[in-house]
Design a protein around this motif. Structure first.
Motif, PDB file in Angstrom:
ATOM      1  N   ILE A 142      50.777  38.777  54.555  1.00  0.00           N
ATOM      2  CA  ILE A 142      49.342  38.959  54.788  1.00  0.00           C
ATOM      3  C   ILE A 142      48.630  38.872  53.445  1.00  0.00           C
ATOM      4  CG2 ILE A 142      47.562  40.651  55.341  1.00  0.00           C
ATOM      5  CD1 ILE A 142      49.131  41.533  57.693  1.00  0.00           C
ATOM      6  N   ASN A 143      47.686  37.948  53.363  1.00  0.00           N
ATOM      7  CA  ASN A 143      46.869  37.806  52.153  1.00  0.00           C
ATOM      8  C   ASN A 143      45.551  37.161  52.571  1.00  0.00           C
ATOM      9  OD1 ASN A 143      46.053  37.862  49.527  1.00  0.00           O
ATOM     10  ND2 ASN A 143      47.306  36.148  48.858  1.00  0.00           N
ATOM     11  N   PHE A 144      44.656  37.992  53.096  1.00  0.00           N
ATOM     12  CA  PHE A 144      43.444  37.542  53.763  1.00  0.00           C
ATOM     13  C   PHE A 144      42.221  37.925  52.934  1.00  0.00           C
ATOM     14  CE2 PHE A 144      40.211  38.402  57.221  1.00  0.00           C
ATOM     15  CZ  PHE A 144      39.932  37.070  57.444  1.00  0.00           C
ATOM     16  N   THR A 145      41.418  36.934  52.577  1.00  0.00           N
ATOM     17  CA  THR A 145      40.209  37.162  51.788  1.00  0.00           C
ATOM     18  C   THR A 145      38.979  36.926  52.651  1.00  0.00           C
ATOM     19  OG1 THR A 145      41.291  36.541  49.717  1.00  0.00           O
ATOM     20  CG2 THR A 145      38.887  36.478  49.761  1.00  0.00           C
ATOM     21  N   LEU A 146      38.084  37.882  52.649  1.00  0.00           N
ATOM     22  CA  LEU A 146      36.852  37.815  53.429  1.00  0.00           C
ATOM     23  C   LEU A 146      35.680  37.668  52.458  1.00  0.00           C
ATOM     24  CD1 LEU A 146      36.161  38.084  56.478  1.00  0.00           C
ATOM     25  CD2 LEU A 146      35.671  40.486  56.035  1.00  0.00           C
ATOM     26  N   ASP A 147      34.888  36.594  52.625  1.00  0.00           N
ATOM     27  CA  ASP A 147      33.765  36.371  51.727  1.00  0.00           C
ATOM     28  C   ASP A 147      32.451  36.790  52.383  1.00  0.00           C
ATOM     29  OD1 ASP A 147      33.354  34.425  53.610  1.00  0.00           O
ATOM     30  OD2 ASP A 147      33.519  32.729  52.215  1.00  0.00           O
ATOM     31  N   GLN A 148      31.362  36.607  51.656  1.00  0.00           N
ATOM     32  CA  GLN A 148      30.010  36.935  52.143  1.00  0.00           C
ATOM     33  C   GLN A 148      29.898  38.389  52.604  1.00  0.00           C
ATOM     34  OE1 GLN A 148      27.739  34.685  51.618  1.00  0.00           O
ATOM     35  NE2 GLN A 148      29.244  33.120  51.043  1.00  0.00           N
ATOM     36  N   VAL A 149      30.550  39.284  51.883  1.00  0.00           N
ATOM     37  CA  VAL A 149      30.588  40.698  52.259  1.00  0.00           C
ATOM     38  C   VAL A 149      29.343  41.426  51.750  1.00  0.00           C
ATOM     39  CG1 VAL A 149      31.807  42.874  51.844  1.00  0.00           C
ATOM     40  CG2 VAL A 149      33.106  40.792  52.360  1.00  0.00           C
ATOM     41  N   TYR A 166      46.320  56.533  61.196  1.00  0.00           N
ATOM     42  CA  TYR A 166      45.636  55.456  61.907  1.00  0.00           C
ATOM     43  C   TYR A 166      44.464  54.987  61.056  1.00  0.00           C
ATOM     44  CZ  TYR A 166      42.548  53.005  65.119  1.00  0.00           C
ATOM     45  OH  TYR A 166      41.725  52.071  65.684  1.00  0.00           O
ATOM     46  N   TYR A 167      44.406  53.666  60.767  1.00  0.00           N
ATOM     47  CA  TYR A 167      43.363  53.080  59.935  1.00  0.00           C
ATOM     48  C   TYR A 167      42.414  52.235  60.784  1.00  0.00           C
ATOM     49  CZ  TYR A 167      46.432  54.082  55.923  1.00  0.00           C
ATOM     50  OH  TYR A 167      47.227  54.691  54.979  1.00  0.00           O
ATOM     51  N   ASN A 168      41.134  52.301  60.454  1.00  0.00           N
ATOM     52  CA  ASN A 168      40.150  51.457  61.109  1.00  0.00           C
ATOM     53  C   ASN A 168      39.197  50.906  60.054  1.00  0.00           C
ATOM     54  OD1 ASN A 168      37.446  50.938  62.666  1.00  0.00           O
ATOM     55  ND2 ASN A 168      39.043  51.040  64.228  1.00  0.00           N
ATOM     56  N   LEU A 169      38.886  49.602  60.184  1.00  0.00           N
ATOM     57  CA  LEU A 169      38.078  48.910  59.180  1.00  0.00           C
ATOM     58  C   LEU A 169      36.955  48.136  59.852  1.00  0.00           C
ATOM     59  CD1 LEU A 169      37.716  47.691  56.225  1.00  0.00           C
ATOM     60  CD2 LEU A 169      39.216  45.849  57.018  1.00  0.00           C
ATOM     61  N   HIS A 170      35.742  48.247  59.304  1.00  0.00           N
ATOM     62  CA  HIS A 170      34.606  47.449  59.754  1.00  0.00           C
ATOM     63  C   HIS A 170      33.900  46.891  58.532  1.00  0.00           C
ATOM     64  CE1 HIS A 170      31.188  46.086  62.148  1.00  0.00           C
ATOM     65  NE2 HIS A 170      30.406  46.610  61.214  1.00  0.00           N
ATOM     66  N   VAL A 171      33.684  45.571  58.508  1.00  0.00           N
ATOM     67  CA  VAL A 171      33.040  44.911  57.371  1.00  0.00           C
ATOM     68  C   VAL A 171      31.755  44.252  57.830  1.00  0.00           C
ATOM     69  CG1 VAL A 171      33.276  43.201  55.531  1.00  0.00           C
ATOM     70  CG2 VAL A 171      35.289  44.476  56.319  1.00  0.00           C
ATOM     71  N   ASN A 172      30.655  44.628  57.217  1.00  0.00           N
ATOM     72  CA  ASN A 172      29.375  43.961  57.447  1.00  0.00           C
ATOM     73  C   ASN A 172      29.227  42.819  56.439  1.00  0.00           C
ATOM     74  OD1 ASN A 172      28.238  45.716  59.530  1.00  0.00           O
ATOM     75  ND2 ASN A 172      28.192  47.280  57.925  1.00  0.00           N
ATOM     76  N   ARG A 173      28.855  41.652  56.956  1.00  0.00           N
ATOM     77  CA  ARG A 173      28.684  40.483  56.097  1.00  0.00           C
ATOM     78  C   ARG A 173      27.209  40.064  56.117  1.00  0.00           C
ATOM     79  NH1 ARG A 173      32.557  36.248  58.376  1.00  0.00           N
ATOM     80  NH2 ARG A 173      32.686  35.392  56.250  1.00  0.00           N
ATOM     81  N   ARG A 174      26.886  39.069  55.326  1.00  0.00           N
ATOM     82  CA  ARG A 174      25.499  38.596  55.303  1.00  0.00           C
ATOM     83  C   ARG A 174      25.051  38.209  56.712  1.00  0.00           C
ATOM     84  NH1 ARG A 174      23.489  37.494  50.181  1.00  0.00           N
ATOM     85  NH2 ARG A 174      25.031  37.684  48.499  1.00  0.00           N
ATOM     86  N   LYS A 175      23.746  38.265  56.974  1.00  0.00           N
ATOM     87  CA  LYS A 175      23.230  38.204  58.338  1.00  0.00           C
ATOM     88  C   LYS A 175      23.629  36.953  59.103  1.00  0.00           C
ATOM     89  CE  LYS A 175      18.704  36.429  56.822  1.00  0.00           C
ATOM     90  NZ  LYS A 175      17.249  36.687  56.851  1.00  0.00           N
TER      91      LYS A 175
END
Length: 396
Positions: free
Chosen positions: A241-248, A271-280
């Motif tokens: 796993i090596n996942f990059t998320l842009d426009q964060v 237990y882990y939970n993740l939420h990422v808001n990105r540009r509109k």
């Protein structure tokens, strides 16, 4: 000149002996009993070997020294300083660099570069982790060392902390743009903590703006987040796993934790939970994962003990044999959108191990792991991997 060399050699030999025995050197600085500086030298060396079976992706069997550390700790009255440096992969790596003020015996403030207090396994010392590495979920959703400040307070039942941190680039400061920042808090409660029985519950939460990644044509700071894990080993460097998320814009993550122990048995999970808001104009992103691990003391020590200051289980006593098992599930596939699919991969992982704690300086580990890689992993194909590895750990 020869006298100077002899003095330097003697001092170096003396300090080495202190390091080898984990003792402290006390230097008087005044008339009072506490007017002294206490210096402790130490470190660790980790020898690992690994064998892989039934893998489609070529993986390298072998042995290596996976961790080498030199550590210096200095104490003066209520002040502590720690300098911890790593020497691996022909590089010098900064580990911990921090200043700590002990307000009293149950609260402190820490400033510097160190791991955030997020969850349990995330800030467990790698020297005495139950397995060769933290679980995949902890690697993916946990936090790394950051530059920041933390306040901690606790009593017999309740533990809480709060901190402010910068982004991953702060220690090197090589990228353009404004540094990111994070707020993090942790709360835990031990409703039962007797000599033989323990129940521990906790939750940690973090708000982070994302790590800077330079600037765009309008001089606006670009932000990203990266989520990665290894194969339960430090011998093979490939990451499934090596996942990059842009426009964060920012991310919110939390972890719920528990520990229960009774005599020679313990059970721990998160237990882990993740939420990422990105540009509109970009979709948000969600992911989750969890692990559960259990242990049984077979020989020697027959009682797991709880550390109130760290809110973790203590290392078993010398000459103790421990059996441990762990199951982990990590899912970074969030692709339920009509115009965009965000998929970082999925892993199921089962591990079992035997740990022998010879003494407070030396330990031995044998681990078996079975990893099932789902769609969209970094290897590009679904596959199952069997892994057998061993470790000799020296802490001084």
């Amino acid at each position: 000149m020869n006298i100077v060399k002899i003095k330097n050699f003697s001092l170096g030999l003396f300090l080495f002996c202190i390091m080898g025995n984990g003792q402290s050197l006390n230097v008087k600085t005044g008339e009072g009993e506490d007017d002294k500086i206490s210096v402790t030298m130490g470190g660790r060396i980790v020898f690992d070997g690994a064998l892989y079976f039934d893998d489609k992706t070529p993986l390298g069997n072998g042995t290596t020294i996976t961790d080498t550390r030199l550590t210096a700790k200095m104490t003066y009255k209520k002040w502590d300083v720690k300098i911890d440096m790593g020497f691996n992969d022909k590089k010098v790596n900064t580990k911990d660099l921090h200043l700590k003020y002990n307000i009293n015996d149950r609260s402190w403030v820490k400033l510097g570069y160190y791991g955030e207090q997020f969850g349990l396994e995330n800030w467990e010392g790698s020297a005495w982790q139950k397995f060769m590495t933290a679980s995949v979920s902890t690697q993916v959703f946990g936090t790394s060392r950051q530059l920041g400040i933390t306040y901690v307070n606790w009593n017999d039942k309740v533990y809480y902390s709060g901190g402010i941190f910068s982004d991953n680039d702060a220690i090197s400061d090589v990228k353009e743009g404004n540094q990111g920042y994070a707020f993090i808090g942790k709360l835990s409660y031990a409703p039962l903590n007797s000599k033989k029985n323990l129940i521990h519950l906790g939750i940690s939460a973090e708000y982070r703006t994302g790590n800077r990644n330079g600037v765009d044509e309008n001089n606006n700071t670009q932000r990203f987040m990266n989520y990665s894990s290894n194969l339960d080993t430090r011998v093979e460097k490939k990451k499934p796993i090596n996942f990059t998320l842009d426009q964060v814009k920012n991310q919110l993550r939390f972890v719920a934790e528990f520990i229960t122990a009774s005599g020679p048995f313990f059970l721990q999970g998160e237990y882990y939970n993740l939420h990422v808001n990105r540009r509109k104009e970009y979709h948000s992103y969600d992911a989750y994962g969890f692990y559960a691990q259990s242990g049984l003391l077979l020989l020697g020590d027959q009682l797991y003990k709880y550390n109130l200051e760290d809110r973790r289980l203590k290392r078993p006593k010398d000459k103790t044999l421990e059996l441990v098992v762990r199951y982990d599930y990590t899912d970074l596939n969030d692709g339920f959108f009509s115009n965009e699919s965000l998929k970082g991969g999925r892993i199921n992982d089962f591990s079992a191990g035997i740990n022998y704690y010879l003494n407070k300086y030396i330990g031995f580990k044998i681990n078996y792991s079975y990893l099932s890689l789902g769609n969209n992993n970094n290897f590009g194909t679904k596959e199952n991997i069997n892994l057998l590895q061993g470790r000799v750990l020296v802490v001084f």
